[in-house]
Motif scaffolding. Structure first.
Motif, PDB file in Angstrom:
ATOM      1  N   GLN A   1       4.139   7.727   9.979  1.00  0.00           N
ATOM      2  CA  GLN A   1       4.572   6.361   9.694  1.00  0.00           C
ATOM      3  C   GLN A   1       5.833   6.001  10.481  1.00  0.00           C
ATOM      4  N   TYR A   2       6.417   7.006  11.146  1.00  0.00           N
ATOM      5  CA  TYR A   2       7.644   6.813  11.914  1.00  0.00           C
ATOM      6  C   TYR A   2       7.439   6.880  13.423  1.00  0.00           C
ATOM      7  N   PHE A   3       6.547   7.766  13.866  1.00  0.00           N
ATOM      8  CA  PHE A   3       6.418   8.021  15.306  1.00  0.00           C
ATOM      9  C   PHE A   3       4.953   8.186  15.682  1.00  0.00           C
ATOM     10  N   ASP A   4       4.717   8.137  16.992  1.00  0.00           N
ATOM     11  CA  ASP A   4       3.478   8.677  17.528  1.00  0.00           C
ATOM     12  C   ASP A   4       3.595  10.199  17.444  1.00  0.00           C
ATOM     13  N   THR A   5       2.623  10.844  16.875  1.00  0.00           N
ATOM     14  CA  THR A   5       2.704  12.284  16.655  1.00  0.00           C
ATOM     15  C   THR A   5       1.551  12.999  17.357  1.00  0.00           C
TER      16      THR A   5
ATOM     17  N   ALA B   1      12.157  15.987  13.326  1.00  0.00           N
ATOM     18  CA  ALA B   1      10.940  16.712  13.691  1.00  0.00           C
ATOM     19  C   ALA B   1       9.820  16.377  12.721  1.00  0.00           C
ATOM     20  N   LYS B   2      10.162  16.322  11.436  1.00  0.00           N
ATOM     21  CA  LYS B   2       9.232  15.924  10.390  1.00  0.00           C
ATOM     22  C   LYS B   2       9.966  15.008   9.414  1.00  0.00           C
ATOM     23  N   VAL B   3       9.238  14.030   8.888  1.00  0.00           N
ATOM     24  CA  VAL B   3       9.758  13.171   7.829  1.00  0.00           C
ATOM     25  C   VAL B   3       8.868  13.338   6.607  1.00  0.00           C
ATOM     26  N   TYR B   4       9.502  13.643   5.487  1.00  0.00           N
ATOM     27  CA  TYR B   4       8.774  13.801   4.230  1.00  0.00           C
ATOM     28  C   TYR B   4       9.245  12.736   3.248  1.00  0.00           C
ATOM     29  N   ARG B   5       8.334  12.352   2.374  1.00  0.00           N
ATOM     30  CA  ARG B   5       8.646  11.354   1.337  1.00  0.00           C
ATOM     31  C   ARG B   5       8.601  12.020  -0.030  1.00  0.00           C
ATOM     32  N   LYS B   6       9.665  11.865  -0.777  1.00  0.00           N
ATOM     33  CA  LYS B   6       9.653  12.372  -2.139  1.00  0.00           C
ATOM     34  C   LYS B   6       8.657  11.570  -2.965  1.00  0.00           C
ATOM     35  N   THR B   7       7.897  12.267  -3.767  1.00  0.00           N
ATOM     36  CA  THR B   7       6.960  11.609  -4.658  1.00  0.00           C
ATOM     37  C   THR B   7       7.250  12.038  -6.091  1.00  0.00           C
ATOM     38  N   TYR B   8       6.821  11.225  -7.031  1.00  0.00           N
ATOM     39  CA  TYR B   8       6.902  11.659  -8.424  1.00  0.00           C
ATOM     40  C   TYR B   8       5.666  12.476  -8.769  1.00  0.00           C
ATOM     41  N   ALA B   9       4.515  12.062  -8.261  1.00  0.00           N
ATOM     42  CA  ALA B   9       3.272  12.785  -8.537  1.00  0.00           C
ATOM     43  C   ALA B   9       3.224  14.080  -7.749  1.00  0.00           C
ATOM     44  N   LYS B  10       2.616  15.067  -8.327  1.00  0.00           N
ATOM     45  CA  LYS B  10       2.391  16.323  -7.623  1.00  0.00           C
ATOM     46  C   LYS B  10       1.351  16.089  -6.535  1.00  0.00           C
TER      47      LYS B  10
ATOM     48  N   GLN C   1       0.807  -1.215   0.000  1.00  0.00           N
ATOM     49  CA  GLN C   1       0.000   0.000   0.000  1.00  0.00           C
ATOM     50  C   GLN C   1       0.843   1.269   0.000  1.00  0.00           C
ATOM     51  N   GLY C   2       2.173   1.129  -0.073  1.00  0.00           N
ATOM     52  CA  GLY C   2       3.040   2.296  -0.146  1.00  0.00           C
ATOM     53  C   GLY C   2       3.402   2.913   1.184  1.00  0.00           C
ATOM     54  N   ARG C   3       3.322   2.146   2.274  1.00  0.00           N
ATOM     55  CA  ARG C   3       3.690   2.649   3.590  1.00  0.00           C
ATOM     56  C   ARG C   3       4.995   2.004   4.034  1.00  0.00           C
ATOM     57  N   GLY C   4       5.763   2.742   4.868  1.00  0.00           N
ATOM     58  CA  GLY C   4       7.002   2.180   5.374  1.00  0.00           C
ATOM     59  C   GLY C   4       7.789   3.196   6.179  1.00  0.00           C
ATOM     60  N   HIS C   5       8.780   2.720   6.907  1.00  0.00           N
ATOM     61  CA  HIS C   5       9.657   3.598   7.670  1.00  0.00           C
ATOM     62  C   HIS C   5      11.010   2.927   7.824  1.00  0.00           C
ATOM     63  N   ALA C   6      12.000   3.721   8.222  1.00  0.00           N
ATOM     64  CA  ALA C   6      13.362   3.225   8.409  1.00  0.00           C
ATOM     65  C   ALA C   6      13.948   3.894   9.650  1.00  0.00           C
TER      66      ALA C   6
END
Length: 484
Positions: A327-331, A288-297, A276-281
């Protein structure tokens, strides 16, 4: 925040693939292709003439989202916009390259790496390259048992794209497919995606290793250069790992934090995604924030909320990223009452000796809601005015439990603390009062220097004379210095 993706607008079942049926976003992209338009159109007609409508949808996705994607070449510029010749790769290591950069700044004043040129994919990519990329991506998706459960949307974002960031575009699938074939023969048809990912990760690590020298070489390397040089920075390593994973049919993406919240610099890293496109490392453990690069706008991004001529802090005005912090932490969601009447407010972290915006929010009658924040870090609410961040409320420490602890220096009470110092070193002590306000200089002593005149409850910063101002701010709790 809105989370709409341009994929949703493009992945509608096509009628027949004729030019009149191309999605609006694809036709708009073609208008930007200039003299290269025939090359891009031939990609569409190639798949429209075929019988695989899903491949045509994939072509729509790649081309419709292609504006803005390309190779970015960076160079060093002074404050007047003049380019200053410099290449970190002329030096054997980071220290020598940094020393040379310091000498240039002594001559020219403050210098920054800025974009020198953008070579748009739409204007240079060939039909053959794009058709081969799409064909090979589908063979990988459909031909490897560990990849078949991926949704089409995950495939489009995490297998299909021809690039990882702003590197030169090259054919990396063909040379890596040979490695995949050998791996498949070794692991067998029942291999798990995790096992494949582990082996392809090893392959990528063998091709390119990390060196700090490339911190001063912000232009991303292409596949051939990385293979030849065998070294790079985290962005390069992430791209090589992404190539390896995608060539093997393992869904992967590049996650990043634009600015760490507890130290200077930033970081990017590869992440393996589920169907489903979810994951973490683990790389993002203190972000403080984690962003994922996307190809789609990503149509909910700040870039699509700004009016003509309206600007925003660096990074946050980009079109192709999405927030995956949860997807990485409790926020926690943080509500802040801000000064001013601006349409947007920003939440900043202290990084590299200054405040840097890490998140944004609309202002609703002076109230800003910053969603999905990571606790255990220092933040400052701010506005963006005339190209600068302006404090909009006092800084605060956000606890892991989500409690907002304002750091407001008292005008009536003081506290004491022994400041950690080195003997003989001169320092300047600062306290935050709507900005950094000097509390004077002091000379360090072994065992530290006792100060009993600190305005209670505040945020402080002790900066060594002649340093690069990378020292961390701190607070005082029960007489103890607590670095933030």
């Amino acid at each position: 925040m809105i989370c709409a993706s341009a994929l949703l607008a493009l992945a509608l079942p096509p009628v027949n693939g004729a030019p009149g049926e191309w999605p609006d976003q694809v036709r708009a992209a073609l208008e930007l292709a200039g003299d290269n338009r025939p090359e891009i159109e031939r990609v569409l007609t190639h798949f429209a003439d075929g019988e695989d409508l899903q491949q045509l949808e994939a072509a729509y996705f790649l081309i419709g989202n292609m504006p803005g994607h390309g190779f970015v070449d960076y160079a060093l510029f002074d404050s007047d916009g003049n380019e200053v010749p410099y290449s970190a790769l002329d030096y054997p290591n980071f220290d020598r390259a940094q020393a040379a950069l310091d000498e240039l700044e002594a001559q020219h004043g403050p210098l920054e790496f800025e974009k020198r040129a953008l070579v748009e994919d739409l204007q240079v990519l060939t039909t053959d390259l794009l058709v081969a990329n799409i064909d090979q991506a589908f063979e990988t998706w459909r031909g490897n048992p560990w990849a078949r459960d991926l949704t089409f949307e995950t495939f489009c974002e995490a297998i299909l794209p021809h690039r990882g960031s702003n590197e030169p575009v090259e054919d990396w699938r063909a040379p890596l497919r040979e490695e995949v074939a050998l791996l498949r023969a070794e692991l067998g048809e029942d291999a798990a995606a995790g096992d494949v990912a582990a082996r392809m990760g090893q392959l990528a690590a063998a091709r390119v290793g990390f060196t700090t020298l490339y911190y001063l070489h912000p232009t991303d390397q292409g596949f051939a250069e990385m293979t030849r040089e065998g070294r790079g920075r985290c962005e390069d390593i992430t791209n090589m790992t992404t190539y390896a994973m995608r060539a093997a049919g393992v869904a992967s993406a590049a996650d990043y934090t634009p600015w760490w919240g507890h130290r200077d610099n930033n970081h990017a890293w590869p992440v393996i995604l589920d169907a489903q496109g979810r994951g973490h490392a683990p790389d993002g453990n203190r972000a403080a924030k984690v962003y994922r690069k996307t190809y789609a706008k990503q149509l909910g991004n700040l870039a699509f909320q700004l009016t003509e001529g309206e600007t925003a802090p660096p990074w946050l005005d980009r079109e192709t990223y999405r927030d995956v912090t949860d997807q990485y932490f409790d926020t926690v969601d943080v509500s802040v009452r801000t000064d001013g009447e601006q349409r947007f407010s920003y939440l900043c972290v202290f990084n590299g000796g200054e405040w840097r915006a890490i998140h944004w929010s609309r202002n609703e009658s002076g109230d800003a809601l910053f969603d999905r924040m990571h606790g255990g870090l220092l933040y400052l609410p701010a506005h963006w005015s005339a190209g600068e961040l302006v404090p909009a409320a006092p800084p605060f420490f956000l606890t892991e439990a989500g409690e907002v602890q304002p750091l407001e220096a008292s005008e009536h009470f003081t506290c004491s603390a022994t400041l950690p110092t080195a003997a003989g070193q001169r320092y300047e002590l600062w306290a935050w009062k709507d900005g950094w306000s000097s509390l004077g200089t002091l000379e360090g002593r072994e065992g530290g220097v006792l100060r009993d005149d600190l305005p209670a409850g505040g945020l402080y910063w002790l900066v060594a004379e002649g340093s690069r101002r990378l020292e961390r701010p701190f607070r005082v709790i029960d007489g103890a210095v607590v670095s933030l």
